[in-house]
Design an enzyme around this catalytic site. Structure first.
Site, PDB file in Angstrom:
ATOM      1  N   ASP A   1      -5.226  18.190   9.290  1.00 32.76           N
ATOM      2  CA  ASP A   1      -6.613  17.748   9.167  1.00 32.76           C
ATOM      3  C   ASP A   1      -6.793  17.145   7.775  1.00 32.76           C
ATOM      4  O   ASP A   1      -6.325  17.713   6.781  1.00 32.76           O
ATOM      5  CB  ASP A   1      -7.584  18.928   9.327  1.00 32.76           C
TER       6      ASP A   1
ATOM      7  N   HIS B   1      -3.487   5.410  10.666  1.00 31.48           N
ATOM      8  CA  HIS B   1      -2.431   6.403  10.823  1.00 31.48           C
ATOM      9  C   HIS B   1      -2.948   7.588  11.637  1.00 31.48           C
ATOM     10  O   HIS B   1      -4.147   7.870  11.676  1.00 31.48           O
ATOM     11  CB  HIS B   1      -1.871   6.864   9.477  1.00 31.48           C
TER      12      HIS B   1
ATOM     13  N   HIS C   1       0.828  -1.209   0.000  1.00 33.37           N
ATOM     14  CA  HIS C   1       0.000   0.000   0.000  1.00 33.37           C
ATOM     15  C   HIS C   1       0.866   1.264   0.000  1.00 33.37           C
ATOM     16  O   HIS C   1       1.796   1.406   0.789  1.00 33.37           O
ATOM     17  CB  HIS C   1      -0.916   0.014   1.218  1.00 33.37           C
TER      18      HIS C   1
ATOM     19  N   HIS D   1      -6.872   7.673  12.575  1.00 32.14           N
ATOM     20  CA  HIS D   1      -8.020   7.152  11.833  1.00 32.14           C
ATOM     21  C   HIS D   1      -7.525   6.094  10.863  1.00 32.14           C
ATOM     22  O   HIS D   1      -6.325   5.941  10.629  1.00 32.14           O
ATOM     23  CB  HIS D   1      -8.775   8.256  11.113  1.00 32.14           C
TER      24      HIS D   1
END
Length: 385
Positions: free
Chosen positions: A306, A300, A263, A336
């Protein structure tokens, strides 16, 4: 955009006499950024570009803040923003900080009776629904679904829509928006490993030139206010220009994804940058091809930025219950990652058809009252099992 463009008629040398057939002079204007140090364009006008007849109205369009210090993850249902007739009135700021504003808009009609100029910010307009023509004093650009329109600050423009069904995702930037510097060599040319090249960038090809006097309504955005001014001459009176500072279009469908055996991190999707935020494009692509790869992203922590993700189309594999027009906000300070079940669902998958635009800001974003009207306040609980 850091490469040279020329359109219309210009003199052989800058700052020299350029005369009309009747012997009078065209009026030269340097249209630049960052003082005299940034990108600029020299344009030549039928009339003096400095003629203002009246300032008739001034009013605030500053967003009202609902949460100034936010650490809660949100989902906003963007298509719940109601369509409005006027282009400017349809623009609803949902997230904002001192560097940028993230805006949703669903305008139904073209800007017929006024011209618009944002003096504070570059505008990056992503066309989610609709097609039409961006008309500017430096030429026109046709647009359609999937296009980014980059409009540098100070550009005078109108926008014409083909139908009433239009959805726009807009980023206003108080910093100039560029292509990522790691994609460019020291001359500014996009490199071989870049996910797009100069051929993919559409520059203005049609120059509207009017030599008219009268009353021309200009709506100027400055420091969170709209100031309505009356120009004495038609703003689209440029006969030619050259330089580096002009509007352009780039289609998200022309972004060539970078993939790997495992990934890849979000920077491989980067499309634009400023010194205050980046914009990334998630496009259909092959998944990772290591025999034990996990295609879903790893968890992560958002420590320094943000993350805002605007979902355009397809099935975004890392999220549950996401639809076109939704926006997720994952603020700095908390980790998240994929929703429960998403990692397992991704195993063995070979490709994705997702389409999304991401904005990562380096300063925290404030949540506006307009955002709270379309907010899912329980979204932050969606990782519970």
């Amino acid at each position: 955009m850091p490469f040279y463009h020329k359109l219309g008629s210009i003199p052989h040398k800058r700052h020299t006499q350029f005369r009309k057939l009747n012997g009078t002079l065209y009026y030269e204007q340097l249209f630049g950024t960052i003082g005299f140090d940034g990108m600029s364009t020299n344009s030549y006008h039928e009339q003096r570009p400095t003629q203002v007849k009246a300032i008739i109205k001034q009013y605030s369009v500053a967003p009202k803040i609902a949460k100034a210090n936010n650490i809660q993850s949100y989902r906003f249902r963007g298509f719940q923003v109601k369509p409005e007739t006027d282009f400017l009135e349809s623009r609803k700021t949902v997230l904002v900080n001192s560097d940028c504003a993230i805006i949703l808009a669903a305008p139904q009609q073209s800007t017929n009776d006024y011209f618009y100029k944002n003096t504070d910010a570059d505008e990056l307009i992503f066309i989610h629904k609709g097609s039409g023509k961006l008309r500017t004093h430096l030429g026109n650009l046709n647009f359609k679904y999937g296009d980014y329109l980059l409009i540098p600050r100070g550009i005078i423009y109108k926008i014409d829509f083909d139908t009433e069904d239009n959805r726009l995702f807009i980023v206003e930037s108080h910093r100039p928006i560029y292509t990522p510097k790691r994609y460019r060599n020291w001359f500014g040319q996009l490199l071989e490993h870049a996910p797009f090249c100069e051929r993919d960038i559409r520059r203005p090809e049609e120059l509207e030139t009017y030599n008219e006097t009268g009353d021309f309504l200009m709506k100027v955005k400055k420091q969170g206010e709209i100031i309505e001014m009356v120009y004495a001459t038609h703003p689209f009176d440029v006969v030619g220009y050259d330089g580096y500072n002009y509007p352009y279009a780039f289609s998200i469908h022309d972004f060539e994804p970078i993939t790997g055996r495992v990934h890849q991190p979000p920077p491989v999707h980067q499309t634009f940058e400023t010194d205050a935020f980046v914009v990334c494009s998630f496009v259909p692509r092959l998944y990772d091809y290591h025999p034990q790869a996990i295609p879903a992203p790893y968890n992560h922590s958002n420590i320094d930025s943000d993350e805002v993700l605007y979902y355009v189309d397809g099935d975004f594999m890392s999220r549950n219950d996401i639809e076109a027009g939704h926006i997720s906000l994952h603020p700095a300070g908390i980790p998240h990652g994929p929703h429960p079940g998403a990692t397992e669902r991704s195993l063995g998958k070979t490709e994705t058809e997702e389409l999304a635009v991401m904005v990562d800001t380096f300063k925290p974003l404030m949540v506006t009252e307009e955002a709270m009207k379309i907010a899912d306040e329980d979204y932050y609980k969606s990782w519970l099992e």
